[in-house]
Scaffold this motif. Structure first.
Motif, PDB file in Angstrom:
ATOM      1  N   TRP A 255      39.002  81.337  92.633  1.00 51.99           N
ATOM      2  CA  TRP A 255      38.442  81.175  93.976  1.00 51.99           C
ATOM      3  C   TRP A 255      37.152  80.358  93.938  1.00 51.99           C
ATOM      4  CZ3 TRP A 255      40.589  82.510  98.521  1.00 51.99           C
ATOM      5  CH2 TRP A 255      41.611  83.461  98.511  1.00 51.99           C
ATOM      6  N   HIS A 256      37.013  79.486  94.917  1.00 55.54           N
ATOM      7  CA  HIS A 256      35.788  78.669  95.015  1.00 55.54           C
ATOM      8  C   HIS A 256      35.772  77.967  96.370  1.00 55.54           C
ATOM      9  CE1 HIS A 256      38.903  75.813  93.882  1.00 55.54           C
ATOM     10  NE2 HIS A 256      38.159  74.872  94.436  1.00 55.54           N
ATOM     11  N   THR A 257      34.614  77.396  96.681  1.00 53.22           N
ATOM     12  CA  THR A 257      34.551  76.377  97.715  1.00 53.22           C
ATOM     13  C   THR A 257      34.296  75.064  96.988  1.00 53.22           C
ATOM     14  OG1 THR A 257      32.172  76.727  98.018  1.00 53.22           O
ATOM     15  CG2 THR A 257      33.651  77.945  99.492  1.00 53.22           C
ATOM     16  N   ASP A 258      34.676  73.951  97.576  1.00 52.93           N
ATOM     17  CA  ASP A 258      34.546  72.680  96.864  1.00 52.93           C
ATOM     18  C   ASP A 258      33.094  72.202  96.817  1.00 52.93           C
ATOM     19  OD1 ASP A 258      37.345  72.657  96.567  1.00 52.93           O
ATOM     20  OD2 ASP A 258      37.328  70.458  96.640  1.00 52.93           O
ATOM     21  N   GLY A 259      32.762  71.574  95.704  1.00 58.72           N
ATOM     22  CA  GLY A 259      31.458  70.927  95.585  1.00 58.72           C
ATOM     23  C   GLY A 259      30.291  71.893  95.562  1.00 58.72           C
TER      24      GLY A 259
ATOM     25  N   LEU B  67      37.199  79.194 101.407  1.00 56.51           N
ATOM     26  CA  LEU B  67      37.464  79.680 100.046  1.00 56.51           C
ATOM     27  C   LEU B  67      38.931  79.453  99.704  1.00 56.51           C
ATOM     28  CD1 LEU B  67      35.501  82.972 100.518  1.00 56.51           C
ATOM     29  CD2 LEU B  67      35.087  81.441  98.568  1.00 56.51           C
ATOM     30  N   HIS B  68      39.183  79.028  98.478  1.00 50.66           N
ATOM     31  CA  HIS B  68      40.576  78.844  98.073  1.00 50.66           C
ATOM     32  C   HIS B  68      40.714  78.963  96.559  1.00 50.66           C
ATOM     33  CE1 HIS B  68      38.576  74.927  98.074  1.00 50.66           C
ATOM     34  NE2 HIS B  68      39.415  74.521  97.132  1.00 50.66           N
ATOM     35  N   ASP B  69      41.932  79.233  96.133  1.00 52.38           N
ATOM     36  CA  ASP B  69      42.240  79.181  94.704  1.00 52.38           C
ATOM     37  C   ASP B  69      43.558  78.436  94.541  1.00 52.38           C
ATOM     38  OD1 ASP B  69      44.463  80.832  95.102  1.00 52.38           O
ATOM     39  OD2 ASP B  69      43.711  82.481  93.882  1.00 52.38           O
TER      40      ASP B  69
END
Ligand SMILES: [Fe+2]
Length: 297
Positions: free
Chosen positions: A127-131, A269-271
């Motif tokens: 999981w993260h947000t970009d940049g 948020l995405h993975d």
């Protein structure tokens, strides 16, 4: 659209009334099935006003939408770019992996420097947000994905509206939000390669409020290459967030994009799950990162 000038401050911890009003509106009829987020479109380069409105309405509610267009495996980058433009997304971030036009082609790349970066492998991405490692003035507010071809198996994205993550944490314990808004809560160590520093260490908050009053989130669930402020409330907040992301909450959507489909989002948020290519099916996605949010969301 509300902004700071309206003195509507739902993300101010001292303002419980505005938060509760915003929260109630936000959760009212909030979609809990991925199907509700998918909009069929005929021509991504020229949406009808009904298509545009259907897409935009979902973005306003959930900060994201999935379009399903008829372009299949057409690799023309003008497809996602012109679609983004219709939503006010024009300022592309030219990161290290992007081609000159700011559109990054994500696929398995053997050799080259890219194989050291998980996006260019078939391994799962947490999981993260970009940049999240970008400079404060180069934060990514809009994120688009466009599928040219899908893998033989796997390659599913999980998606969570960052405003829902905020609500979950604030409802659990407002001190979690205070901790995650600290300017030094999350530090990304320097990026060194062959003794050369490609990026210095960068600290910043997880949650921040933009000038227009909108909520921004920087996050990664990676445990390597990330340093959290070592105090009990911060560590409990990070654990609460990770537990939520790992849960089976109905707010978490899952989708495996098919050729011609894509995601338009306010960098939610995405993975990504791991995947396997074969001779016939090789996963290729375009990724477009913008300094802007989707207009009027
Ligand atoms: Fe990403």
């Amino acid at each position: 659209m509300k902004n700071i000038a309206d003195k509507f401050l739902p993300f101010d911890l001292g303002n419980e009334a505005d938060y509760q009003a915003w929260r109630e509106r936000k959760l009212l009829a909030y979609p809990t099935r991925i199907e509700e987020l998918i909009v069929e479109i005929k021509n991504p380069q020229q949406l009808t006003s009904a298509e545009f409105e259907a897409l935009h309405e979902r973005c306003r509610k959930t900060n994201m939408v999935i379009y399903a267009g008829p372009t299949g495996s057409d690799p023309d980058k003008a497809i996602p770019k012109s679609l983004g433009r219709q939503f006010g997304l024009t300022e592309l971030d030219c990161n290290m992996g992007a081609d000159d036009d700011g559109v990054t082609s994500l696929k398995v790349v053997e050799g080259k420097w890219r194989s050291g970066y998980i996006p260019y492998t078939n391994r799962p991405i947490h999981w993260h947000t970009d940049g999240y490692y970008n400079l404060p003035e180069r934060q990514i507010h809009g994120l688009q994905l466009h599928c040219v071809s899908a893998a033989a198996s796997g390659g599913e994205n999980a998606l969570l509206d960052h405003e829902i993550a905020y609500i979950h944490l604030r409802d659990s314990n407002p001190e979690y939000i205070r901790a995650l808004m600290a300017a030094n809560v999350m530090t990304i160590p320097p990026n060194n390669e062959n003794g050369e520093q490609l990026r210095p260490a960068r600290s910043g908050p997880v949650f921040s409020v933009l000038e227009d009053g909108r909520l921004h989130m920087r996050y990664t669930a990676r445990t390597r290459s990330i340093e959290w402020l070592q105090d009990p409330v911060t560590l409990a907040a990070v654990k609460a967030l990770n537990d939520f992301l790992d849960s089976s909450s109905h707010y978490i959507y899952r989708a495996t994009l098919q050729p011609g489909q894509g995601l338009i989002s306010n960098n939610v948020l995405h993975d990504r799950s791991g995947f396997d290519d074969d001779d016939e099916y090789t996963r290729q996605l375009y990724r477009l990162r913008y300094y802007q949010r989707i207009a009027d969301t």
